[in-house]
Write a protein that holds these residues in place. Structure first.
Motif, PDB file in Angstrom:
ATOM      1  N   SER A  33       0.787  -1.544  -0.069  1.00  0.00           N
ATOM      2  CA  SER A  33       0.166  -0.292  -0.433  1.00  0.00           C
ATOM      3  C   SER A  33       0.844   1.325   0.160  1.00  0.00           C
ATOM      4  O   SER A  33       2.255   0.918   0.407  1.00  0.00           O
ATOM      5  CB  SER A  33      -1.419   0.149   1.454  1.00  0.00           C
ATOM      6  N   GLN A  61       0.228   9.970  -9.802  1.00  0.00           N
ATOM      7  CA  GLN A  61       0.600   9.070 -10.089  1.00  0.00           C
ATOM      8  C   GLN A  61       1.868   8.413  -9.132  1.00  0.00           C
ATOM      9  O   GLN A  61       2.167   8.589  -8.681  1.00  0.00           O
ATOM     10  CB  GLN A  61       1.935   8.842 -11.546  1.00  0.00           C
ATOM     11  N   ILE A  64      -4.991  -3.749  -8.274  1.00  0.00           N
ATOM     12  CA  ILE A  64      -4.651  -2.358  -8.317  1.00  0.00           C
ATOM     13  C   ILE A  64      -5.846  -1.413  -7.281  1.00  0.00           C
ATOM     14  O   ILE A  64      -6.804  -2.071  -8.355  1.00  0.00           O
ATOM     15  CB  ILE A  64      -3.384  -1.510  -8.620  1.00  0.00           C
ATOM     16  N   THR A  65      -6.442  -1.272  -6.178  1.00  0.00           N
ATOM     17  CA  THR A  65      -7.833  -0.760  -5.914  1.00  0.00           C
ATOM     18  C   THR A  65      -6.902   0.818  -4.862  1.00  0.00           C
ATOM     19  O   THR A  65      -5.925   0.397  -4.120  1.00  0.00           O
ATOM     20  CB  THR A  65      -7.727  -1.751  -5.098  1.00  0.00           C
ATOM     21  N   ALA A  66      -7.599   1.807  -6.037  1.00  0.00           N
ATOM     22  CA  ALA A  66      -7.574   3.097  -5.028  1.00  0.00           C
ATOM     23  C   ALA A  66      -8.171   3.725  -4.405  1.00  0.00           C
ATOM     24  O   ALA A  66     -10.168   3.261  -4.937  1.00  0.00           O
ATOM     25  CB  ALA A  66      -7.227   4.247  -6.194  1.00  0.00           C
ATOM     26  N   TYR A  67      -8.566   3.713  -3.067  1.00  0.00           N
ATOM     27  CA  TYR A  67      -9.713   4.846  -2.155  1.00  0.00           C
ATOM     28  C   TYR A  67      -9.552   5.591  -2.578  1.00  0.00           C
ATOM     29  O   TYR A  67      -8.280   6.579  -1.978  1.00  0.00           O
ATOM     30  CB  TYR A  67      -9.371   3.734  -0.453  1.00  0.00           C
ATOM     31  N   PHE A  68     -10.540   6.831  -2.855  1.00  0.00           N
ATOM     32  CA  PHE A  68     -10.523   8.208  -1.850  1.00  0.00           C
ATOM     33  C   PHE A  68     -11.845   7.958  -1.148  1.00  0.00           C
ATOM     34  O   PHE A  68     -13.187   7.917  -1.628  1.00  0.00           O
ATOM     35  CB  PHE A  68     -10.404   8.631  -3.578  1.00  0.00           C
ATOM     36  N   THR A 118     -13.832   3.936  -5.253  1.00  0.00           N
ATOM     37  CA  THR A 118     -12.834   2.620  -5.417  1.00  0.00           C
ATOM     38  C   THR A 118     -13.006   2.952  -6.613  1.00  0.00           C
ATOM     39  O   THR A 118     -13.772   3.015  -7.588  1.00  0.00           O
ATOM     40  CB  THR A 118     -13.171   1.528  -4.689  1.00  0.00           C
TER      41      THR A 118
END
Length: 199
Positions: free
Chosen positions: A4, A22, A45-49, A64
């Motif tokens: 992470s 990036q 790959i998981t992006a969390y906001f 996500t």
């Protein structure tokens, strides 16, 4: 692999509400505690906001998105018998050297595709050979080249060898089964004094 990192995004311009950023990825199954995401082929790959200013009723504040790390198949190259079935152990001057590549990633069009291999000799000669896929979508590519008993004459498109010469066939596996890019695949044989080639 579970890794992470925290990424700070920058607004693209004043009052746009568009934020960009990036992060580097690196192939590794070992975590290194850096701000580089360690991944392997097939990783997701998981992006969390967290949207703290969300006012849409019933909408979650956690946003996500996901992307998968591309991987291919690990290719092989083989100096083969005339039926391309198994490795060849011996060859004489003037005979054909048969080359086979197996790599499903090279099956691009659904028609008969091609792949270029390079053959080098220890005495400095080098030729390229274009292999043709056996049929549409097989991922098996075949071709051949004649070897000649002679001193090296570079750039004449003939493969010249002498006794005890070492012959190496090489192609670049653009992406392997682990997602690693541009790996050399080789097979090597040695020409004996009597004009035969053996592993």
């Amino acid at each position: 692999t579970i890794d992470s990192a925290i990424l700070q995004l920058t607004e693209s311009d004043s009052h746009t509400g568009i934020f960009r950023g990036q992060i580097l990825t690196s192939y590794s199954a070992t975590l290194t505690n850096t701000n580089i995401l360690e991944v392997i082929g097939g990783s997701v790959i998981t992006a969390y906001f967290t949207d703290i200013y969300n006012y849409n009723p019933g909408d979650t504040t956690l946003k996500t998105d996901v992307v998968s790390i591309r991987k291919g198949t690990t290719g092989t190259v083989l100096l083969a018998t005339s039926d391309y079935a198994v490795e060849d152990n011996f060859i004489a001057y003037g005979e054909l050297l048969y080359i086979k590549v197996l790599d499903a990633d090279l099956n691009i069009s659904g028609n008969q595709d091609t792949v270029v291999v390079t053959i080098n000799t220890q005495n400095g000669d080098s030729v390229t050979v274009t292999l043709l896929e056996t049929a549409g979508s097989t991922g098996e590519f075949r071709g051949s080249v004649i070897i000649y008993q002679a001193d090296t004459n570079i750039n004449d498109n003939y493969l010249q060898v002498l006794g005890n010469d070492i012959i190496t066939v090489r192609y670049i596996d653009s992406i392997n089964g682990d997602g690693i890019l541009n790996q050399n695949r080789t097979d090597t044989i040695t020409l004996t004094e009597d004009g035969s080639v053996e592993f």
